[in-house]
Each structure stands twice: as structure tokens, then as C-alpha cells.
Design a protein around this motif. Structure first.
Motif, PDB file in Angstrom:
ATOM      1  N   UNK A  22     -22.047 -91.688 -74.365  1.00 47.73           N
ATOM      2  CA  UNK A  22     -22.529 -92.914 -73.724  1.00 47.73           C
ATOM      3  C   UNK A  22     -22.418 -94.145 -74.624  1.00 47.73           C
ATOM      4  N   UNK A  23     -22.762 -94.010 -75.874  1.00 47.15           N
ATOM      5  CA  UNK A  23     -22.739 -95.161 -76.783  1.00 47.15           C
ATOM      6  C   UNK A  23     -21.342 -95.502 -77.292  1.00 47.15           C
ATOM      7  N   UNK A  24     -20.344 -94.729 -76.897  1.00 47.82           N
ATOM      8  CA  UNK A  24     -19.004 -94.903 -77.459  1.00 47.82           C
ATOM      9  C   UNK A  24     -17.944 -95.236 -76.417  1.00 47.82           C
ATOM     10  N   UNK A  25     -18.342 -95.380 -75.151  1.00 48.48           N
ATOM     11  CA  UNK A  25     -17.353 -95.626 -74.099  1.00 48.48           C
ATOM     12  C   UNK A  25     -17.688 -96.889 -73.314  1.00 48.48           C
ATOM     13  N   UNK A  26     -16.665 -97.415 -72.644  1.00 45.46           N
ATOM     14  CA  UNK A  26     -16.868 -98.541 -71.740  1.00 45.46           C
ATOM     15  C   UNK A  26     -17.359 -98.011 -70.402  1.00 45.46           C
ATOM     16  N   UNK A  27     -18.142 -98.803 -69.712  1.00 46.22           N
ATOM     17  CA  UNK A  27     -18.738 -98.367 -68.458  1.00 46.22           C
ATOM     18  C   UNK A  27     -17.683 -97.899 -67.458  1.00 46.22           C
ATOM     19  N   UNK A  28     -16.574 -98.630 -67.394  1.00 49.78           N
ATOM     20  CA  UNK A  28     -15.560 -98.281 -66.389  1.00 49.78           C
ATOM     21  C   UNK A  28     -14.863 -96.954 -66.680  1.00 49.78           C
ATOM     22  N   UNK A  29     -15.013 -96.452 -67.912  1.00 48.07           N
ATOM     23  CA  UNK A  29     -14.347 -95.199 -68.273  1.00 48.07           C
ATOM     24  C   UNK A  29     -15.184 -93.962 -67.939  1.00 48.07           C
ATOM     25  N   UNK A  30     -16.417 -94.157 -67.537  1.00 43.29           N
ATOM     26  CA  UNK A  30     -17.316 -93.011 -67.379  1.00 43.29           C
ATOM     27  C   UNK A  30     -16.844 -92.037 -66.299  1.00 43.29           C
ATOM     28  N   UNK A  36     -19.949 -82.806 -65.160  1.00 43.60           N
ATOM     29  CA  UNK A  36     -21.045 -82.411 -66.046  1.00 43.60           C
ATOM     30  C   UNK A  36     -21.214 -83.415 -67.190  1.00 43.60           C
ATOM     31  N   UNK A  37     -20.106 -83.916 -67.711  1.00 44.38           N
ATOM     32  CA  UNK A  37     -20.168 -84.930 -68.765  1.00 44.38           C
ATOM     33  C   UNK A  37     -20.671 -86.248 -68.188  1.00 44.38           C
ATOM     34  N   UNK A  38     -20.221 -86.592 -66.980  1.00 43.33           N
ATOM     35  CA  UNK A  38     -20.740 -87.788 -66.305  1.00 43.33           C
ATOM     36  C   UNK A  38     -22.254 -87.695 -66.132  1.00 43.33           C
ATOM     37  N   UNK A  39     -22.737 -86.505 -65.813  1.00 40.87           N
ATOM     38  CA  UNK A  39     -24.185 -86.311 -65.665  1.00 40.87           C
ATOM     39  C   UNK A  39     -24.904 -86.598 -66.986  1.00 40.87           C
ATOM     40  N   UNK A  40     -24.296 -86.207 -68.094  1.00 42.78           N
ATOM     41  CA  UNK A  40     -24.889 -86.490 -69.398  1.00 42.78           C
ATOM     42  C   UNK A  40     -24.948 -87.986 -69.675  1.00 42.78           C
ATOM     43  N   UNK A  41     -23.908 -88.702 -69.275  1.00 44.39           N
ATOM     44  CA  UNK A  41     -23.895 -90.162 -69.433  1.00 44.39           C
ATOM     45  C   UNK A  41     -25.010 -90.784 -68.590  1.00 44.39           C
ATOM     46  N   UNK A  42     -25.138 -90.315 -67.349  1.00 38.39           N
ATOM     47  CA  UNK A  42     -26.200 -90.801 -66.462  1.00 38.39           C
ATOM     48  C   UNK A  42     -27.578 -90.494 -67.042  1.00 38.39           C
ATOM     49  N   UNK A 110     -15.324 -79.762 -77.493  1.00 37.96           N
ATOM     50  CA  UNK A 110     -14.960 -80.754 -76.469  1.00 37.96           C
ATOM     51  C   UNK A 110     -14.306 -81.997 -77.081  1.00 37.96           C
ATOM     52  N   UNK A 111     -13.585 -81.786 -78.169  1.00 41.79           N
ATOM     53  CA  UNK A 111     -12.991 -82.919 -78.890  1.00 41.79           C
ATOM     54  C   UNK A 111     -11.996 -83.715 -78.055  1.00 41.79           C
ATOM     55  N   UNK A 112     -11.426 -83.075 -77.027  1.00 38.67           N
ATOM     56  CA  UNK A 112     -10.440 -83.803 -76.218  1.00 38.67           C
ATOM     57  C   UNK A 112     -11.073 -84.980 -75.478  1.00 38.67           C
ATOM     58  N   UNK A 113     -12.407 -84.969 -75.340  1.00 41.18           N
ATOM     59  CA  UNK A 113     -13.100 -86.049 -74.640  1.00 41.18           C
ATOM     60  C   UNK A 113     -13.654 -87.102 -75.592  1.00 41.18           C
ATOM     61  N   UNK A 114     -13.584 -86.854 -76.884  1.00 46.80           N
ATOM     62  CA  UNK A 114     -14.262 -87.719 -77.853  1.00 46.80           C
ATOM     63  C   UNK A 114     -13.317 -88.786 -78.394  1.00 46.80           C
ATOM     64  N   UNK A 115     -13.747 -90.043 -78.443  1.00 42.52           N
ATOM     65  CA  UNK A 115     -12.930 -91.090 -79.064  1.00 42.52           C
ATOM     66  C   UNK A 115     -12.838 -90.876 -80.569  1.00 42.52           C
ATOM     67  N   UNK A 116     -11.821 -91.478 -81.174  1.00 43.75           N
ATOM     68  CA  UNK A 116     -11.548 -91.243 -82.591  1.00 43.75           C
ATOM     69  C   UNK A 116     -12.717 -91.645 -83.489  1.00 43.75           C
ATOM     70  N   UNK A 117     -13.368 -92.754 -83.184  1.00 50.44           N
ATOM     71  CA  UNK A 117     -14.484 -93.189 -84.039  1.00 50.44           C
ATOM     72  C   UNK A 117     -15.648 -92.211 -83.979  1.00 50.44           C
TER      73      UNK A 117
END
Length: 197
Positions: A22-30, A36-42, A110-117
Motif C-alpha cells: 500500500x505505501x509503495x504503489x500508486x492508487x491507480x495501480x491497485x 487477495x492482494x487488493x484486499x490487503x491494500x483495502x 511474492x517478489x513478482x508483485x514487489x517494486x524494486x525499492x
């Protein structure tokens, strides 16, 4: 709430990933992530909204506001992880250790979903076992300094950690008045998310 609380207030592996993302993505990318990951963001957003509105958190912010003004909430979030990590009514020390190791494992799987930073931060988080070590004064001191270092408009030597130590009993009371309410609220949000699936 900070990393430990958000991970603890997750009900599935996907939610753990979403809570961290949640703290690392833009809202439009959610919506580009699995449900299940979207639920975590919510869930992360619901936790933050509830936390910001709770009277005990408003009280806790008064400890830091004279030093850091609008950044007080960020330091309350970090402080609350200290009390979560030391809350043996939630988990034993062995269970907190197991929880930390599980979170690192889930995130690495789940690294395929994680941004580089985030991937770079995860290496440091796992190496120094941030989640488990939030229970130590030095662990929270490190986290507080990390927030100070990242804050654009704050001096890096503001005595925030000293304020935490001086007011630890008061902050503990704020935590005690707040966290059971948050736990129940989070369970309710999770139940609503399950109805959508």
C-alpha cells in the motif's frame, strides 16, 4: 500503524503482501494485483483511516506534536509497533518470532508483485529482523531515526526517541485503549471483504 501491526492484522498471505504494498504503489495501480492482494491494500487503508480517527491516537500524538507537528502521526505509528511487539496477550515471544519469519517468507515468495525499492528494503528488514526487534528500545530508536531521515522538513537530531522513552507509560495506555478496538474493526473489514469474494 506500522509494519508489524499491519502484518499482524492480516488474515491471508495475499493480505500480508497487500498491506506492505500500500505505501509503495500508486492508487491507480491497485487493481493490477490479484484479489487477495487488493484486499490487503483495502485493509491497510481501512486500518489507517480508523487509526487516524481514534481518540487514543489523538492523545498519543500530543506526545510528539510539540517536536514534529504534522509528523506526529508517523511517530505514533512507529511507537505502536513497539507495544504490539510486546503485547504477550496477542502472541508469545516465540509466536512473534515465528510471525516475523512467516512475513519475510511470504514477501519473498511474492517478489513478482514487489517494486524494486520495496525489494531493497525487504533485504534490510529481513537481515536485521525489524518485525521481531520492534520489541526492543533500540529497534524503535532505529525506526524513529529512519522516519526522521526520510522527513523532508525535519531536523535529523530532534529528540523524538527521548520523548518516546519519557512518555512510554502514557503511550502504553493509549495503545491499551486503542488496539482492541482496532482488532475488532479489522475483523469486521475482513468479513466484509470475504463477502465480496
Amino acid at each position: 500503524m506500522n509494519y508489524l501491526a499491519h502484518s499482524f492484522l492480516s488474515f491471508t498471505d495475499g493480505q500480508i503482501v497487500g498491506q506492505f504494498l500500500e505505501d509503495f504503489i500508486r492508487n491507480r495501480d491497485r487493481f493490477s494485483f490479484p484479489k487477495d492482494i487488493q484486499d490487503g491494500i483495502t485493509l491497510h487503508r481501512a486500518i489507517d483511516t480508523y487509526t487516524d480517527s481514534h481518540p487514543a491516537i489523538h492523545e498519543a500524538k500530543k506526545v510528539f506534536a510539540p517536536l514534529v507537528r504534522l509528523y506526529a502521526g508517523a511517530f505514533v505509528d512507529v511507537s505502536m509497533d513497539y507495544f504490539v511487539a510486546n503485547d504477550l496477550s496477542l502472541n508469545t515471544l516465540a509466536e512473534w518470532k515465528a510471525h516475523s519469519l512467516k512475513v519475510y517468507s511470504v514477501l519473498n515468495a511474492n517478489k513478482q508483485w514487489l517494486p524494486e525499492n520495496f525489494k531493497k528494503m525487504l533485504v534490510k528488514m529481513e537481515h536485521d529482523d525489524w518485525l521481531y526487534n520492534y520489541r526492543e528500545d533500540w529497534g524503535i530508536k532505529f525506526s524513529i531515526q529512519n522516519v526522521l531521515n526520510k522527513a523532508k522538513y525535519l531536523d535529523k537530531d530532534i529528540p523524538v526517541f527521548e520523548a518516546f522513552l519519557k512518555n512510554k507509560d502514557h503511550l502504553q495506555q493509549c495503545y491499551d485503549d486503542f488496539f482492541p478496538d482496532l482488532l475488532e474493526h479489522t475483523k469486521g473489514i475482513h468479513s466484509l471483504l470475504q463477502l465480496e469474494n
